[in-house]
Design a protein around this motif. Structure first.
Motif, PDB file in Angstrom:
ATOM      1  N   LEU A 123       4.535   5.968  -0.319  1.00 13.21           N
ATOM      2  CA  LEU A 123       4.230   4.597   0.074  1.00 13.21           C
ATOM      3  C   LEU A 123       2.953   4.139  -0.609  1.00 13.21           C
ATOM      4  O   LEU A 123       1.997   4.911  -0.727  1.00 13.21           O
ATOM      5  CB  LEU A 123       4.063   4.507   1.585  1.00 13.21           C
ATOM      6  CG  LEU A 123       5.245   5.002   2.409  1.00 13.21           C
ATOM      7  CD1 LEU A 123       4.929   4.929   3.895  1.00 13.21           C
ATOM      8  CD2 LEU A 123       6.493   4.218   2.094  1.00 13.21           C
ATOM      9  N   GLY A 124       2.958   2.884  -1.044  1.00 11.86           N
ATOM     10  CA  GLY A 124       1.758   2.360  -1.683  1.00 11.86           C
ATOM     11  C   GLY A 124       1.889   0.884  -1.961  1.00 11.86           C
ATOM     12  O   GLY A 124       2.933   0.283  -1.720  1.00 11.86           O
ATOM     13  N   PRO A 125       0.829   0.278  -2.471  1.00 15.48           N
ATOM     14  CA  PRO A 125       0.905  -1.136  -2.832  1.00 15.48           C
ATOM     15  C   PRO A 125       1.890  -1.310  -3.980  1.00 15.48           C
ATOM     16  O   PRO A 125       2.085  -0.404  -4.785  1.00 15.48           O
ATOM     17  CB  PRO A 125      -0.522  -1.490  -3.246  1.00 15.48           C
ATOM     18  CG  PRO A 125      -1.209  -0.200  -3.469  1.00 15.48           C
ATOM     19  CD  PRO A 125      -0.472   0.865  -2.739  1.00 15.48           C
ATOM     20  N   SER A 126       2.491  -2.462  -4.047  1.00 18.34           N
ATOM     21  CA  SER A 126       3.466  -2.730  -5.097  1.00 18.34           C
ATOM     22  C   SER A 126       2.772  -2.877  -6.444  1.00 18.34           C
ATOM     23  O   SER A 126       1.743  -3.525  -6.555  1.00 18.34           O
ATOM     24  CB  SER A 126       4.241  -4.009  -4.783  1.00 18.34           C
ATOM     25  OG  SER A 126       5.127  -4.305  -5.841  1.00 18.34           O
ATOM     26  N   VAL A 127       3.370  -2.276  -7.457  1.00 17.96           N
ATOM     27  CA  VAL A 127       2.853  -2.443  -8.811  1.00 17.96           C
ATOM     28  C   VAL A 127       3.597  -3.555  -9.548  1.00 17.96           C
ATOM     29  O   VAL A 127       3.216  -3.925 -10.655  1.00 17.96           O
ATOM     30  CB  VAL A 127       2.916  -1.121  -9.629  1.00 17.96           C
ATOM     31  CG1 VAL A 127       2.008  -0.076  -9.010  1.00 17.96           C
ATOM     32  CG2 VAL A 127       4.337  -0.614  -9.736  1.00 17.96           C
ATOM     33  N   THR A 128       4.654  -4.086  -8.938  1.00 24.30           N
ATOM     34  CA  THR A 128       5.441  -5.149  -9.574  1.00 24.30           C
ATOM     35  C   THR A 128       5.297  -6.497  -8.876  1.00 24.30           C
ATOM     36  O   THR A 128       5.746  -7.499  -9.398  1.00 24.30           O
ATOM     37  CB  THR A 128       6.929  -4.775  -9.628  1.00 24.30           C
ATOM     38  OG1 THR A 128       7.402  -4.545  -8.294  1.00 24.30           O
ATOM     39  CG2 THR A 128       7.152  -3.528 -10.466  1.00 24.30           C
ATOM     40  N   ALA A 129       4.682  -6.520  -7.717  1.00 26.52           N
ATOM     41  CA  ALA A 129       4.491  -7.778  -6.991  1.00 26.52           C
ATOM     42  C   ALA A 129       3.238  -8.484  -7.514  1.00 26.52           C
ATOM     43  O   ALA A 129       2.349  -7.846  -8.086  1.00 26.52           O
ATOM     44  CB  ALA A 129       4.349  -7.506  -5.493  1.00 26.52           C
ATOM     45  N   PRO A 130       3.154  -9.781  -7.303  1.00 26.65           N
ATOM     46  CA  PRO A 130       1.945 -10.505  -7.721  1.00 26.65           C
ATOM     47  C   PRO A 130       0.683  -9.919  -7.074  1.00 26.65           C
ATOM     48  O   PRO A 130       0.732  -9.427  -5.944  1.00 26.65           O
ATOM     49  CB  PRO A 130       2.192 -11.933  -7.221  1.00 26.65           C
ATOM     50  CG  PRO A 130       3.671 -12.041  -7.074  1.00 26.65           C
ATOM     51  CD  PRO A 130       4.152 -10.664  -6.707  1.00 26.65           C
ATOM     52  N   ALA A 131      -0.420  -9.977  -7.775  1.00 30.94           N
ATOM     53  CA  ALA A 131      -1.693  -9.466  -7.257  1.00 30.94           C
ATOM     54  C   ALA A 131      -2.022 -10.133  -5.924  1.00 30.94           C
ATOM     55  O   ALA A 131      -1.831 -11.332  -5.753  1.00 30.94           O
ATOM     56  CB  ALA A 131      -2.805  -9.729  -8.261  1.00 30.94           C
ATOM     57  N   GLY A 132      -2.494  -9.337  -4.982  1.00 31.20           N
ATOM     58  CA  GLY A 132      -2.890  -9.857  -3.676  1.00 31.20           C
ATOM     59  C   GLY A 132      -1.749 -10.034  -2.699  1.00 31.20           C
ATOM     60  O   GLY A 132      -1.959 -10.486  -1.573  1.00 31.20           O
TER      61      GLY A 132
END
Length: 166
Positions: A126-135
């Protein structure tokens, strides 16, 4: 049988669906998993990929190790043409996991796949998305700070490497 999620107290009704549509693109399908959980299937306009996002997990907060309230939803990105059955089963199991085990899910956690044996991935990171818009991983919906964690499939060798090297 999966236990249902706790009663609603998170983001306002419709906020997650609105967030998904404005951040990623149009919702193609809403899959009702149980009375409290749905999976939104959106086509990501930037990449053309399918983005599956839980809706309902954040209706109840979970407490972190430092007693912080955390409202979380999960998302998984698939290339077009990928079968979604395993992804739906995994997202469902992960969405119920904190409530069934009196714990929380957060960036950096690795969870073993016990939901769908036919899935080629034995673990998920699990982690922050690397493909979604920043923020877009940590947003406020209504008055509720909500964390959107991406689910990254791991092969056995990748999970072992992560375990041995952090």
């Amino acid at each position: 049988m999966l236990r249902t999620l706790p009663s609603k107290s998170g983001p306002p009704e419709g906020a997650i669906q609105q967030y998904v549509e404005s951040t990623f693109g149009p919702i193609q399908e809403v899959i009702r998993v149980d009375n409290d959980l749905e999976i939104l299937v959106a086509t990501d306009v930037a990449s053309g990929c399918l983005r599956l996002v839980t809706q309902g997990m954040s209706r109840q907060s979970v407490s972190t190790d430092n007693a912080q309230e955390l409202y979380t939803e999960l998302m998984l990105t698939l290339v077009p043409g990928t079968a979604t059955e395993w992804a739906i089963a995994v997202l469902t199991a992960l969405a119920h996991y904190p409530f069934q085990n009196n714990t929380f899910l957060y960036a950096g956690h690795t969870v073993e796949n016990q939901a769908f044996p036919e899935c080629p991935y034995p673990f998920f990171l699990l982690g922050p998305s690397v493909t979604a818009p920043a923020g877009s991983s940590r947003v406020t919906l209504g008055n509720t700070p909500t964390l959107f964690l991406s689910v990254y499939p791991l092969y056995e060798e990748e999970a072992q490497l992560r375990k041995s090297q952090g």
